[in-house]
Write an enzyme that holds these catalytic residues in place. Structure first.
Site: not given
Ligand code: NAP
Length: 277
Positions: A70, A107
């Site tokens: 992305k 998004d």
């Molecule tokens: P990402 O860039 O990998 O970010 C992950 C986030 O989760 C970061 O803020 C990370 O914190 C936090 N995190 C992960 N493990 C953690 C832990 N053990 N304790 C505390 N915080 C933790 O992922 P993303 O692309 O933003 O996606 C995040 C979620 O949104 C995913 O579940 C994805 O499937 C969902 N999503 C859904 C949609 C939809 O259309 N509904 C669209 C996009 C994403 P740190 O910065 O500290 O690592």
């Protein structure tokens, strides 16, 4: 008989097997009786630009982009919308007739449209939003919440510097809380959003204290597997209005589909069922 060209579109990621986009677009193509195909493609980062430049020659009119491409796609595209630049990532490409690749990010549109369409009377101006997480998806959520008129965003992330980076970029309407104090944001929040992956199947649970949630607050989770996360279940028990994350995924797909196949699809219960199959 006039033969109409068949439009081709798809989604590129690495890996790609998890993507629900083929079910969503396939459902719309079928139910709307449109001549088109939507295909998932697993493309390694090193091959991304070559593949993107070749696809229009094979009849593709556009592509969705998912993890991990992305951000990279912003550098490859010839034209990038302001909101994709602001977010630093694109998820929807249009292959123009002049050969140029146009990149957009839908998004944030999907996120806000999901809240607006849930029939719960979401009012972004009702008070601050509390956001958990500052990863890739959080950037689109921040941009769209500010755009929708949320007066302030309280944000907390395990890695505090990532939340501070968002504050630096998006300005004074963001206030950063330490991760250990994330629960304190809830008592001020009219809208609560989980943008972390916590609570998703196969990931650790979300352990942020929720006892400060305000009755009547709107609570949503980007995680949609499971559909009813513990955050949403707890929020319901506390009298909040809740919206699951599947709708965001469905609504973000609408603008791309319309541009590629020439008709605006409807997000309804049949679309949700198709995505969950
Ligand atoms: P990402 O860039 O990998 O970010 C992950 C986030 O989760 C970061 O803020 C990370 O914190 C936090 N995190 C992960 N493990 C953690 C832990 N053990 N304790 C505390 N915080 C933790 O992922 P993303 O692309 O933003 O996606 C995040 C979620 O949104 C995913 O579940 C994805 O499937 C969902 N999503 C859904 C949609 C939809 O259309 N509904 C669209 C996009 C994403 P740190 O910065 O500290 O690592």
């Amino acid at each position: 008989m006039t033969l109409h060209p068949i439009s081709l579109a798809g989604v590129i990621g690495h890996p790609i097997a998890h993507s629900k986009s083929p079910q969503i677009h396939g459902h719309w193509l079928k139910t709307m009786g449109l001549a088109g195909h939507y295909v998932p493609m697993d493309v390694a980062p090193d091959d991304l630009e070559t593949v993107l430049r070749s696809l229009p020659k094979a009849g593709f009119v556009g592509i969705n982009i998912t993890i991990p491409h992305k951000e990279k796609v912003i550098e490859i595209a010839d034209l990038v919308t302001d909101r994709a630049i602001l977010i630093g990532a694109a998820n929807t490409l249009i292959f123009r007739k002049d050969g140029k690749i146009h990149a957009d990010n839908t998004d944030g549109y999907g996120f806000v449209k999901n809240l607006q369409s849930a029939g719960i009377g979401w009012n972004p101006g009702a008070g601050p939003a509390a956001m958990l997480g500052a990863g890739g998806a959080a950037r689109a959520v921040v941009a769209s919440l500010l755009d929708a008129g949320v007066p302030e965003i309280l944000i907390s992330n395990r890695t505090r510097v990532r939340a501070e980076a968002l504050q630096q970029e998006f300005g004074k309407r963001l206030r950063v809380f330490d991760w250990v104090q994330a629960g304190n944001m809830m008592e001020y929040a009219a809208t609560v959003v989980n943008t972390t992956s916590l609570g998703m199947l196969g990931k650790p649970p979300l352990r942020v204290p929720l006892d400060g949630l305000q009755k009547g607050a709107v609570v949503t989770d980007l995680v949609y597997a499971p559909l009813k996360t513990n955050l949403l279940l707890t929020a319901e028990e506390m009298g909040c209005r809740t919206v699951d994350g599947l709708g965001m995924l469905l609504y973000q797909a609408v603008p791309g589909f319309e541009r590629w196949f020439g008709a605006r699809p409807t997000v309804d219960s049949a679309t949700r069922a198709a995505a969950l199959r």
